[in-house]
Enzyme design. Sequence first.
Site, PDB file in Angstrom:
ATOM      1  N   PRO A  98       0.792  -1.219   0.000  1.00 40.08           N
ATOM      2  CA  PRO A  98       0.000   0.000   0.000  1.00 40.08           C
ATOM      3  C   PRO A  98       0.831   1.279   0.000  1.00 40.08           C
ATOM      4  O   PRO A  98       1.866   1.363   0.662  1.00 40.08           O
ATOM      5  CB  PRO A  98      -0.830  -0.102   1.294  1.00 40.08           C
ATOM      6  CG  PRO A  98      -0.180  -1.159   2.096  1.00 40.08           C
ATOM      7  CD  PRO A  98       0.487  -2.088   1.141  1.00 40.08           C
ATOM      8  N   ASN A  99       0.319   2.224  -0.786  1.00 40.26           N
ATOM      9  CA  ASN A  99       0.861   3.583  -0.885  1.00 40.26           C
ATOM     10  C   ASN A  99       2.188   3.687  -1.629  1.00 40.26           C
ATOM     11  O   ASN A  99       2.716   4.785  -1.812  1.00 40.26           O
ATOM     12  CB  ASN A  99       0.983   4.238   0.504  1.00 40.26           C
ATOM     13  CG  ASN A  99      -0.359   4.310   1.196  1.00 40.26           C
ATOM     14  OD1 ASN A  99      -1.305   4.835   0.630  1.00 40.26           O
ATOM     15  ND2 ASN A  99      -0.483   3.734   2.385  1.00 40.26           N
ATOM     16  N   ARG A 156       3.964  11.196  -1.930  1.00 34.70           N
ATOM     17  CA  ARG A 156       3.900  11.044  -0.476  1.00 34.70           C
ATOM     18  C   ARG A 156       5.261  11.362   0.178  1.00 34.70           C
ATOM     19  O   ARG A 156       6.306  10.900  -0.301  1.00 34.70           O
ATOM     20  CB  ARG A 156       3.458   9.611  -0.082  1.00 34.70           C
ATOM     21  CG  ARG A 156       4.501   8.542  -0.321  1.00 34.70           C
ATOM     22  CD  ARG A 156       4.038   7.128  -0.023  1.00 34.70           C
ATOM     23  NE  ARG A 156       3.913   6.814   1.376  1.00 34.70           N
ATOM     24  CZ  ARG A 156       4.142   5.595   1.875  1.00 34.70           C
ATOM     25  NH1 ARG A 156       4.525   4.593   1.079  1.00 34.70           N
ATOM     26  NH2 ARG A 156       3.987   5.366   3.150  1.00 34.70           N
ATOM     27  N   TYR A 169      10.635   9.477   1.039  1.00 34.91           N
ATOM     28  CA  TYR A 169      10.631   8.506  -0.064  1.00 34.91           C
ATOM     29  C   TYR A 169      11.196   9.047  -1.376  1.00 34.91           C
ATOM     30  O   TYR A 169      11.291   8.299  -2.347  1.00 34.91           O
ATOM     31  CB  TYR A 169       9.204   7.977  -0.280  1.00 34.91           C
ATOM     32  CG  TYR A 169       8.658   7.286   0.957  1.00 34.91           C
ATOM     33  CD1 TYR A 169       9.227   6.095   1.416  1.00 34.91           C
ATOM     34  CD2 TYR A 169       7.592   7.825   1.671  1.00 34.91           C
ATOM     35  CE1 TYR A 169       8.747   5.468   2.557  1.00 34.91           C
ATOM     36  CE2 TYR A 169       7.101   7.188   2.812  1.00 34.91           C
ATOM     37  CZ  TYR A 169       7.683   6.015   3.244  1.00 34.91           C
ATOM     38  OH  TYR A 169       7.217   5.383   4.368  1.00 34.91           O
ATOM     39  N   ASN A 185       8.256  -5.261  -1.001  1.00 29.33           N
ATOM     40  CA  ASN A 185       8.166  -4.132  -0.088  1.00 29.33           C
ATOM     41  C   ASN A 185       6.704  -4.082   0.342  1.00 29.33           C
ATOM     42  O   ASN A 185       5.859  -3.557  -0.376  1.00 29.33           O
ATOM     43  CB  ASN A 185       8.581  -2.826  -0.768  1.00 29.33           C
ATOM     44  CG  ASN A 185       8.517  -1.646   0.188  1.00 29.33           C
ATOM     45  OD1 ASN A 185       7.933  -1.749   1.274  1.00 29.33           O
ATOM     46  ND2 ASN A 185       9.098  -0.530  -0.201  1.00 29.33           N
ATOM     47  N   ALA A 206       3.155  -0.649   4.731  1.00 29.46           N
ATOM     48  CA  ALA A 206       2.716  -0.721   6.133  1.00 29.46           C
ATOM     49  C   ALA A 206       2.352  -2.147   6.559  1.00 29.46           C
ATOM     50  O   ALA A 206       2.394  -2.456   7.761  1.00 29.46           O
ATOM     51  CB  ALA A 206       1.531   0.216   6.351  1.00 29.46           C
ATOM     52  N   HIS A 221       4.491  -4.342   9.008  1.00 28.24           N
ATOM     53  CA  HIS A 221       4.440  -4.267  10.463  1.00 28.24           C
ATOM     54  C   HIS A 221       3.197  -4.914  11.062  1.00 28.24           C
ATOM     55  O   HIS A 221       3.033  -4.916  12.277  1.00 28.24           O
ATOM     56  CB  HIS A 221       4.514  -2.790  10.884  1.00 28.24           C
ATOM     57  CG  HIS A 221       5.492  -1.997  10.068  1.00 28.24           C
ATOM     58  ND1 HIS A 221       6.841  -2.283  10.069  1.00 28.24           N
ATOM     59  CD2 HIS A 221       5.328  -0.964   9.177  1.00 28.24           C
ATOM     60  CE1 HIS A 221       7.469  -1.436   9.236  1.00 28.24           C
ATOM     61  NE2 HIS A 221       6.567  -0.646   8.686  1.00 28.24           N
ATOM     62  N   ASP A 231       2.662 -15.705   6.258  1.00 30.45           N
ATOM     63  CA  ASP A 231       2.244 -17.108   6.074  1.00 30.45           C
ATOM     64  C   ASP A 231       2.240 -17.509   4.597  1.00 30.45           C
ATOM     65  O   ASP A 231       2.625 -18.631   4.252  1.00 30.45           O
ATOM     66  CB  ASP A 231       0.845 -17.330   6.657  1.00 30.45           C
ATOM     67  CG  ASP A 231       0.854 -17.433   8.183  1.00 30.45           C
ATOM     68  OD1 ASP A 231       1.955 -17.528   8.767  1.00 30.45           O
ATOM     69  OD2 ASP A 231      -0.234 -17.428   8.782  1.00 30.45           O
ATOM     70  N   GLU A 237      13.226  -8.821   1.345  1.00 30.36           N
ATOM     71  CA  GLU A 237      12.383  -7.714   1.815  1.00 30.36           C
ATOM     72  C   GLU A 237      13.130  -6.407   1.543  1.00 30.36           C
ATOM     73  O   GLU A 237      14.320  -6.302   1.857  1.00 30.36           O
ATOM     74  CB  GLU A 237      12.161  -7.896   3.327  1.00 30.36           C
ATOM     75  CG  GLU A 237      11.423  -6.775   4.007  1.00 30.36           C
ATOM     76  CD  GLU A 237      11.396  -6.972   5.531  1.00 30.36           C
ATOM     77  OE1 GLU A 237      12.113  -7.868   6.059  1.00 30.36           O
ATOM     78  OE2 GLU A 237      10.672  -6.216   6.198  1.00 30.36           O
ATOM     79  N   HIS A 246      12.888  -2.043   1.792  1.00 30.67           N
ATOM     80  CA  HIS A 246      12.239  -0.796   2.203  1.00 30.67           C
ATOM     81  C   HIS A 246      13.041   0.379   1.674  1.00 30.67           C
ATOM     82  O   HIS A 246      14.271   0.372   1.784  1.00 30.67           O
ATOM     83  CB  HIS A 246      12.143  -0.692   3.735  1.00 30.67           C
ATOM     84  CG  HIS A 246      11.356  -1.814   4.322  1.00 30.67           C
ATOM     85  ND1 HIS A 246       9.983  -1.860   4.242  1.00 30.67           N
ATOM     86  CD2 HIS A 246      11.750  -2.944   4.938  1.00 30.67           C
ATOM     87  CE1 HIS A 246       9.563  -2.987   4.803  1.00 30.67           C
ATOM     88  NE2 HIS A 246      10.614  -3.657   5.233  1.00 30.67           N
ATOM     89  N   SER A 267      13.004   3.415   2.876  1.00 34.55           N
ATOM     90  CA  SER A 267      13.540   4.145   4.032  1.00 34.55           C
ATOM     91  C   SER A 267      14.147   3.157   5.028  1.00 34.55           C
ATOM     92  O   SER A 267      13.897   1.944   4.944  1.00 34.55           O
ATOM     93  CB  SER A 267      12.416   4.933   4.715  1.00 34.55           C
ATOM     94  OG  SER A 267      11.447   4.044   5.249  1.00 34.55           O
ATOM     95  N   ARG A 304      13.023   5.029  12.290  1.00 31.36           N
ATOM     96  CA  ARG A 304      11.770   5.795  12.285  1.00 31.36           C
ATOM     97  C   ARG A 304      10.953   5.461  13.552  1.00 31.36           C
ATOM     98  O   ARG A 304      11.521   5.129  14.576  1.00 31.36           O
ATOM     99  CB  ARG A 304      11.030   5.513  10.975  1.00 31.36           C
ATOM    100  CG  ARG A 304      11.862   5.958   9.744  1.00 31.36           C
ATOM    101  CD  ARG A 304      11.151   5.698   8.442  1.00 31.36           C
ATOM    102  NE  ARG A 304       9.906   6.449   8.355  1.00 31.36           N
ATOM    103  CZ  ARG A 304       8.970   6.209   7.414  1.00 31.36           C
ATOM    104  NH1 ARG A 304       9.167   5.261   6.502  1.00 31.36           N
ATOM    105  NH2 ARG A 304       7.870   6.923   7.402  1.00 31.36           N
ATOM    106  N   ARG A 319       7.404   0.842  13.401  1.00 28.32           N
ATOM    107  CA  ARG A 319       7.980   0.343  12.144  1.00 28.32           C
ATOM    108  C   ARG A 319       9.131  -0.637  12.388  1.00 28.32           C
ATOM    109  O   ARG A 319       9.680  -1.206  11.453  1.00 28.32           O
ATOM    110  CB  ARG A 319       8.471   1.501  11.282  1.00 28.32           C
ATOM    111  CG  ARG A 319       7.353   2.399  10.804  1.00 28.32           C
ATOM    112  CD  ARG A 319       7.849   3.455   9.824  1.00 28.32           C
ATOM    113  NE  ARG A 319       6.929   4.569   9.814  1.00 28.32           N
ATOM    114  CZ  ARG A 319       5.823   4.639   9.057  1.00 28.32           C
ATOM    115  NH1 ARG A 319       5.551   3.667   8.216  1.00 28.32           N
ATOM    116  NH2 ARG A 319       5.014   5.669   9.120  1.00 28.32           N
TER     117      ARG A 319
END
Length: 142
Positions: free
Chosen positions: A9-10, A17, A22, A74, A77, A80, A87, A98, A100, A102, A107, A111
Amino acid sequence: MKILVLNGPNLNFIGIREPHIYGKETYQDLCNLLTSYANTKNLDLTIYQSNHEGDLVDKIQQAYFDQVDGIIINPGAYTHTSVAILDALKATMIKTVEVHLSNVLEREDFRKKSYVSLYASKTIMGHGFKGYLEAIDYLLGA
Ligand code: DQA
């Protein structure tokens, strides 16, 4: 080699944003970068973004049937919060990195917890777009 890049998301909103976190480059810029890098490496790369947890779970499950060799995710949110994404990744047994943009460890406290980290072979954070390229190199064993 077949690689699936999943963005949660986002991430479609990067460039808009919180540019101080970012950056100013857009999601399309990220996709273009990944596509051209994959071409130089002769990879079969699919990129998918969704704002919906279940869509991401569906894509991860589909990766099993599509015999994907590696997943770069990635989860935004959902990193977290999502046991469901963890799963699904575990169920496929596909090697996962994985990423990210940032450095989530520098942060807010919320997070610092990552469910996906419990499965991912490697986590790359704080390297911006370059982190995705590093993830490709890792999966290629470079
Ligand atoms: C992010 C970090 C997450 O905490 C956040 O919710 C995101 C993006 C990153 O790429 O830095 O949406 O995954």
